[in-house]
Design an enzyme around this catalytic site. Structure first.
Site, PDB file in Angstrom:
ATOM      1  N   TYR A  12       0.822  -1.202   0.000  1.00 34.91           N
ATOM      2  CA  TYR A  12       0.000   0.000   0.000  1.00 34.91           C
ATOM      3  C   TYR A  12       0.859   1.255   0.000  1.00 34.91           C
ATOM      4  CZ  TYR A  12      -3.509   3.379   1.398  1.00 34.91           C
ATOM      5  OH  TYR A  12      -4.342   4.465   1.440  1.00 34.91           O
ATOM      6  N   ARG A  15       0.524   7.558  -1.511  1.00 37.29           N
ATOM      7  CA  ARG A  15       0.705   8.581  -2.541  1.00 37.29           C
ATOM      8  C   ARG A  15      -0.037   8.256  -3.829  1.00 37.29           C
ATOM      9  NH1 ARG A  15       7.011   8.562  -1.366  1.00 37.29           N
ATOM     10  NH2 ARG A  15       6.321   6.404  -1.107  1.00 37.29           N
ATOM     11  N   GLY A  56      -6.031  28.480  11.879  1.00 36.92           N
ATOM     12  CA  GLY A  56      -6.074  27.065  11.551  1.00 36.92           C
ATOM     13  C   GLY A  56      -5.007  26.730  10.533  1.00 36.92           C
ATOM     14  N   GLU A 126      -0.264  39.885  12.435  1.00 34.25           N
ATOM     15  CA  GLU A 126      -1.238  39.153  11.617  1.00 34.25           C
ATOM     16  C   GLU A 126      -2.239  38.343  12.449  1.00 34.25           C
ATOM     17  OE1 GLU A 126       2.554  36.863  11.790  1.00 34.25           O
ATOM     18  OE2 GLU A 126       1.973  38.932  11.460  1.00 34.25           O
ATOM     19  N   GLU A 130     -11.185  40.627  17.111  1.00 34.59           N
ATOM     20  CA  GLU A 130     -12.166  41.475  16.443  1.00 34.59           C
ATOM     21  C   GLU A 130     -13.505  41.321  17.154  1.00 34.59           C
ATOM     22  OE1 GLU A 130     -13.375  44.116  14.919  1.00 34.59           O
ATOM     23  OE2 GLU A 130     -11.928  43.709  13.313  1.00 34.59           O
TER      24      GLU A 130
END
Lengths: 240, 240
Positions: A12, A15, A56, A126, A130
């Site tokens: 297996y 990719r 994330g 960055e 808010e």
DNA sequence: ACACATAGTGTCTTTAAGACACTATTAAAA
DNA sequence: TTTTAATAGTGTCTTAAAGACACTATGTGT
């Protein structure tokens, strides 16, 4: 001749198969100055470069043994602290949300005290807090507006049947502060008496002395969440 | 020179990045003969070949535009019908659960009427309904036991604050049948009167005439869920 | 001392669940 | 044919917990 699982795995090769893009994202909320705040990060890479987004990113198969570890790592990277409350919200996956192709995100909701990460956040251009209502009007990356709304809605439900939103407050807080936080979340006044009955019933908090009077009027007791208590779910909700 | 998003996408090749394995799985429940049943399928490929598992599989990027479409397709393949109730449960992802490597599954909970798919299921040897308690003792593939338990627990919660489990019954059912279904889910008797007050308050069902007396005693009215009604959430739970 | 603002309590009302006895309607037994 | 047993469905009192709201408590500013 039957192939064994060992033989199968031998041959297996992952990719050979194309899997959807997999990310973890978090809607991280805090409560400060009578407002619900949400943490946003500016995308410094394509796609959607320059737009603000929920924190994330991709799972790192080397660093992360599980989704929970992956999201904790992202949180740590963006806020500098481990969130006292984190819960899986939902997953979103389709071939529209990311221009790179079929993409899936597993979204978590986290609550933190502003103070615990304010200095860290202030030092990273960055990343910023808010006001939720302002974030709603922004052009966030991907489908993050919808995800943020879903997280906000879940948080409202939590406010109706639990004291979980307390994790969005500083470690020490007063009951009027917590009540106001819940009121903002459910967008409706709560009867002081009802609220305090629930606090007592839940038995999640302990007094930590009198709050020095920063405002006019009688000073309030300061509380904190007891160590190692599980969450409490009321069998009856507040009126929505 | 700044790269535009179009230029970025031009160069971008997903095959250069290795993403975790992505599957969708479903815990499909129904209620029959006073028991909660769960749908299992026998794995005909490695890994875990030969073991029983929750139905599911890989997203097909050609056929499925979203996770919801993917899981609906899986459901249709295994049951022959579209489930009247389906909801995302949770996602599980780590590098342990699948021997092939880092793997993520997005799990859904679905409820169907046994009758609607019994003939279809009976004709496929590698798909069968199993009594939940029996399934618990089985050696299911991957972490499917844990997933099934989580789905069962969520269903219990739903029984405490909604009428959602009605979707696990035949299209026409009686109130004693629905009450018994809820009682099995919460593992506790419910007061007939309380139950019927809730049915009335929710206003989700309509009478469809008297049920012919298959048992002794007074026959009960048959009901069905009204068309196009949203789910109803009670503000107060039943006692757990 | 007094007004005021805010914290916190007492207590009555309202809502909805729990308990349980009651009536209603059927099939089977006597 | 009446009686009995079984199951369906209702009436109504009790209980738990939220809503409403007036009350007391304790601070600050004048």
């Amino acid at each position: 001749m039957q192939e064994t699982e060992a033989e199968f795995l031998q041959k297996y090769d992952r990719r050979e198969y194309l899997a959807p893009l997999m990310t973890v994202d978090a809607a991280i909320f805090t409560f400060h100055g009578g407002k619900l705040l949400v943490l946003l990060t500016k995308r410094c890479e394509h796609p959607e470069k320059g737009k603000w987004a929920l924190p994330g990113g991709f799972v790192d198969e080397e660093k992360d043994a599980s989704l929970e570890e992956a999201i904790q790592r992202k949180l740590q990277e963006k806020t500098g602290v481990k969130a006292p409350y984190i819960e899986q919200l939902m997953s979103v996956g389709n071939n529209q949300r990311d221009t790179r192709g079929w993409s899936v995100t597993v979204v978590y909701t986290a609550l933190v005290a502003l103070q615990s990460c304010q200095s860290f956040v202030d030092n990273v251009s960055e990343v910023r807090w808010e006001i939720y209502e302002e974030a709603l009007k922004m052009d966030l990356a991907f489908d993050h507006i919808e995800i943020m709304k879903a997280a906000r809605e879940r948080l409202k439900q939590k406010a109706l049947y639990s004291m979980v939103p307390a994790y969005a407050l500083p470690e020490e807080f007063t009951l009027p502060e917590l009540q106001h936080c819940l009121e903002v979340l459910i967008d409706k006044p709560i009867q002081k008496k009802s609220f305090r009955r629930r606090v007592e019933q839940a038995d999640l908090m302990e007094e930590v002395g009198l709050r020095s009077a920063d405002k006019k009027g009688r000073p309030s007791m300061a509380y904190r969440l007891k160590e190692g208590v599980k969450d409490f779910t009321f069998i009856r909700n507040l009126d929505a």
